[in-house]
Design a protein around this motif. Structure first.
Motif, PDB file in Angstrom:
ATOM      1  N   GLY A 286       0.879  -1.188  -0.286  1.00 21.77           N
ATOM      2  CA  GLY A 286       0.120  -0.197   0.025  1.00 21.77           C
ATOM      3  C   GLY A 286       0.121   1.690  -0.207  1.00 21.77           C
ATOM      4  O   GLY A 286       0.111   2.164  -0.294  1.00 21.77           O
ATOM      5  N   TYR A 287       2.218   1.088   0.027  1.00 24.19           N
ATOM      6  CA  TYR A 287       3.024   2.634   0.442  1.00 24.19           C
ATOM      7  C   TYR A 287       3.880   2.519  -0.778  1.00 24.19           C
ATOM      8  O   TYR A 287       4.455   1.492  -2.286  1.00 24.19           O
ATOM      9  N   GLY A 288       3.542   3.784  -1.534  1.00 21.46           N
ATOM     10  CA  GLY A 288       4.665   4.047  -2.417  1.00 21.46           C
ATOM     11  C   GLY A 288       5.418   4.999  -1.849  1.00 21.46           C
ATOM     12  O   GLY A 288       5.446   6.608  -1.028  1.00 21.46           O
ATOM     13  N   VAL A 289       7.047   5.023  -2.568  1.00 20.39           N
ATOM     14  CA  VAL A 289       8.281   5.982  -2.678  1.00 20.39           C
ATOM     15  C   VAL A 289       7.119   7.409  -2.831  1.00 20.39           C
ATOM     16  O   VAL A 289       7.169   7.375  -3.956  1.00 20.39           O
ATOM     17  N   VAL A 290       7.781   8.906  -2.250  1.00 22.94           N
ATOM     18  CA  VAL A 290       7.268  10.059  -2.648  1.00 22.94           C
ATOM     19  C   VAL A 290       7.923  10.886  -3.067  1.00 22.94           C
ATOM     20  O   VAL A 290       8.477  11.951  -3.556  1.00 22.94           O
ATOM     21  N   ASP A 291       9.444  10.830  -1.976  1.00 25.23           N
ATOM     22  CA  ASP A 291      10.449  11.246  -1.860  1.00 25.23           C
ATOM     23  C   ASP A 291      11.748  10.588  -1.116  1.00 25.23           C
ATOM     24  O   ASP A 291      11.960   9.603  -0.613  1.00 25.23           O
ATOM     25  N   SER A 292      13.256  10.855  -1.343  1.00 25.44           N
ATOM     26  CA  SER A 292      14.078  10.330  -1.077  1.00 25.44           C
ATOM     27  C   SER A 292      15.700  11.377  -1.009  1.00 25.44           C
ATOM     28  O   SER A 292      15.830  11.893  -2.041  1.00 25.44           O
ATOM     29  N   HIS A 293      16.809  10.649  -0.401  1.00 22.06           N
ATOM     30  CA  HIS A 293      17.650  11.672  -0.173  1.00 22.06           C
ATOM     31  C   HIS A 293      19.139  10.019   0.394  1.00 22.06           C
ATOM     32  O   HIS A 293      19.121   9.168   1.076  1.00 22.06           O
ATOM     33  N   HIS A 294      19.901  10.661  -0.775  1.00 16.04           N
ATOM     34  CA  HIS A 294      20.798  10.199  -0.779  1.00 16.04           C
ATOM     35  C   HIS A 294      22.026  11.232   0.612  1.00 16.04           C
ATOM     36  O   HIS A 294      22.533  11.645   0.274  1.00 16.04           O
ATOM     37  N   ILE A 295      22.668   9.378   1.635  1.00 10.41           N
ATOM     38  CA  ILE A 295      23.227   9.900   2.140  1.00 10.41           C
ATOM     39  C   ILE A 295      25.301   8.936   2.053  1.00 10.41           C
ATOM     40  O   ILE A 295      24.356   8.160   1.234  1.00 10.41           O
ATOM     41  N   THR A 296      26.241   9.429   2.336  1.00  7.62           N
ATOM     42  CA  THR A 296      27.462   8.305   1.992  1.00  7.62           C
ATOM     43  C   THR A 296      27.232   6.832   2.849  1.00  7.62           C
ATOM     44  O   THR A 296      26.776   6.587   3.803  1.00  7.62           O
ATOM     45  N   GLY A 297      26.430   5.953   1.764  1.00  7.18           N
ATOM     46  CA  GLY A 297      26.658   4.588   1.998  1.00  7.18           C
ATOM     47  C   GLY A 297      25.174   3.904   2.532  1.00  7.18           C
ATOM     48  O   GLY A 297      24.855   2.998   2.420  1.00  7.18           O
ATOM     49  N   ALA A 298      24.019   4.954   2.082  1.00  8.96           N
ATOM     50  CA  ALA A 298      22.400   4.370   2.064  1.00  8.96           C
ATOM     51  C   ALA A 298      21.837   6.033   1.488  1.00  8.96           C
ATOM     52  O   ALA A 298      22.182   7.023   1.600  1.00  8.96           O
ATOM     53  N   THR A 299      20.502   4.994   1.756  1.00 12.65           N
ATOM     54  CA  THR A 299      19.441   6.545   0.938  1.00 12.65           C
ATOM     55  C   THR A 299      18.439   6.214   1.264  1.00 12.65           C
ATOM     56  O   THR A 299      18.093   5.075   2.434  1.00 12.65           O
ATOM     57  N   ILE A 300      17.311   7.435   1.885  1.00  5.81           N
ATOM     58  CA  ILE A 300      17.050   7.417   2.860  1.00  5.81           C
ATOM     59  C   ILE A 300      15.421   7.607   2.215  1.00  5.81           C
ATOM     60  O   ILE A 300      15.047   8.721   1.146  1.00  5.81           O
ATOM     61  N   TYR A 301      14.437   7.262   2.375  1.00  2.00           N
ATOM     62  CA  TYR A 301      13.287   7.214   1.555  1.00  2.00           C
ATOM     63  C   TYR A 301      12.492   6.906   2.996  1.00  2.00           C
ATOM     64  O   TYR A 301      11.910   6.852   3.486  1.00  2.00           O
ATOM     65  N   LEU A 302      10.968   8.416   1.763  1.00  6.40           N
ATOM     66  CA  LEU A 302       9.598   8.878   2.319  1.00  6.40           C
ATOM     67  C   LEU A 302       9.160   8.123   2.000  1.00  6.40           C
ATOM     68  O   LEU A 302       8.751   8.672   0.490  1.00  6.40           O
TER      69      LEU A 302
END
Length: 440
Positions: free
Chosen positions: A231-247
């Motif tokens: 039911g969830y869909g990605v609406v935004d993301s932000h990359h940092i060193t070594g990983a990616t954060i998803y909203l």
């Protein structure tokens, strides 16, 4: 995509479909061996500095005397020059005796080739194809050929259609060339961000017969949707060193979700995922994990949220944003019974989307026909209301469906296999239109 001289992205035939034009003569494919993969590396290196062909602003013939690479000068919209990074890579393999079965002018076709033949490599070998994306695990935007692997582990690549000037597909193609890019040893693996290319490596693909695995090893086996749930869909993301954060957001429940995914998980390290609805309590998950931190969820259908995360010493937190419609809570029992692919039809796949207050605008593409499709789907069903879906091919006529509907506006379609498109939509008073993009 290839890096432009004006730091403007140009999509590298990620969703391109090869036109039925006559390709230059190629050597008959033969089984891949060390000699032919080495030959591919040498052939790619021999063309560094050369342009798309005799159609370019600085005309050149390729090192074998041909006037183009596959369809670089004649495969694009209306038969003109096209984004040709995949053309170059296919030309190199084909003229080195390597199998090119299934390869097209789309960079994604090299990733699919690796899936079909089980030839993803953990470490690069001369002659391999390096497949890139603008986001971790995203749709392929560019492909390059490995010309050498240095003693320090760095990888030298030849990149077709690199460094062109921004503008139309044809203008980019005739101003670009084959460029040498070196990938540092620390970034020469699947999932890594390569700063010299401004891309993530999504796969290192060898020719048929060169061995390997499928899917590529070394990446994160989890996706943000798997972690947050159905039911969830990605609406935004932000990359940092070594990983990616998803909203992410679930239209039916009104919940947001944040997850931090390691790019190349190999050990248990400190990670975190954070989420706070404006005026609410901060929720986080600061522990030691190997693959991901989270999911962290909160109910915020019409409220701004602040989201972020951390991976080892790298961290990031957004401002309050993604504020919702402000028009009341969603009603799960009145969710939209339609999907974007149902509305656009068989053969379409969603390539992008944008959330409005009460609706989502979807851009879909049909690789078999070269058609784009836009549909605006209501997420907060509120009876018959003004809606719109719009699509315009760069240099072409605007197509739109501007009426009052209950569930969706569209589909609006246009033929644009190698041309940038501008797309958008409207729901009640909330509207959005993209810049020109998705140019492959």
């Amino acid at each position: 995509m290839r890096r432009t001289t004006f730091s403007v992205w140009a999509v590298a035939a990620a969703a391109a479909v090869a036109f039925l034009t006559v390709a230059p003569a190629q050597a008959a494919p033969r089984p891949a061996t060390a000699a032919t993969t080495s030959g591919a590396a040498a052939l790619a290196a021999a063309n560094i500095g050369k342009s798309a062909g005799t159609c370019a602003d600085h005309p050149t013939t390729n090192s074998l005397g041909g006037s183009q690479y596959e369809h670089s000068c004649a495969g694009g919209y209306s038969g003109g020059p096209e984004y040709w990074c995949a053309d170059f890579a296919k030309w190199v393999w084909g003229n080195s005796g390597l199998s090119t079965a299934g390869l097209t002018a789309a960079a994604q076709s090299f990733y699919t080739y690796g899936q079909s033949n089980g030839t993803f490599h953990t470490t690069a070998q001369p002659g391999d194809a390096v497949v890139y994306s603008s986001s971790p695990g995203g749709y392929a935007d560019h492909v390059a050929i490995v010309t050498a692997v240095n003693s320090d582990g760095s990888v030298v690549t030849a990149n077709g259609d690199w460094g062109g000037e921004s503008g139309t597909m044809a203008h980019f193609a005739v101003t670009s060339s084959v460029v040498k890019v070196t990938i540092p040893a620390a970034s020469a693996h699947t999932g890594a961000f390569v700063s010299a290319a401004d891309y993530y490596i999504t796969g290192i693909v060898g020719a048929s017969g060169s061995g390997g695995t499928t899917p590529p090893s070394g990446g994160n086996p989890y996706s943000p949707v798997q972690v947050c749930g159905s039911g969830y869909g990605v609406v935004d993301s932000h990359h940092i060193t070594g990983a990616t954060i998803y909203l992410l957001y679930d239209d039916d429940s009104g919940n947001n979700c944040v997850v931090t995914l390691a790019d190349s998980p190999s050990a248990t390290v400190s990670m975190n995922a954070t989420l706070q609805a404006q005026g609410g309590t901060l929720k986080d998950d600061p522990h030691a994990y190997q693959y991901y931190a989270g999911p962290v969820t909160t109910y915020a259908p019409n409220t701004c949220v602040r989201w972020g995360g951390a991976y080892q010493s790298a961290s990031w937190t957004s401002d309050y944003e993604h504020c919702g419609s402000g028009g009341g809570s969603p009603a799960p029992h009145t969710s939209n019974p339609y999907s974007a692919t149902q509305v656009c039809g068989s053969g379409y796949g969603v390539v992008d989307h944008h959330a409005l207050a009460g609706a989502t605008v979807y851009l879909a593409y049909n690789a078999a026909t070269g058609d784009n499709c836009v549909v605006t789907l209501a997420t907060d069903i509120d009876g018959v209301v003004p809606m719109n879906a719009s699509l315009q091919v760069q240099g072409g006529t605007l197509h739109s469906d501007n009426h009052s509907y209950t569930y969706y506006a569209g589909p609006v379609t246009a033929y644009a296999p190698h041309t940038c498109v501008q797309w958008g939509g409207k729901y009640k008073t909330s509207s959005w239109t993209s810049g020109y993009g998705h140019c492959g």
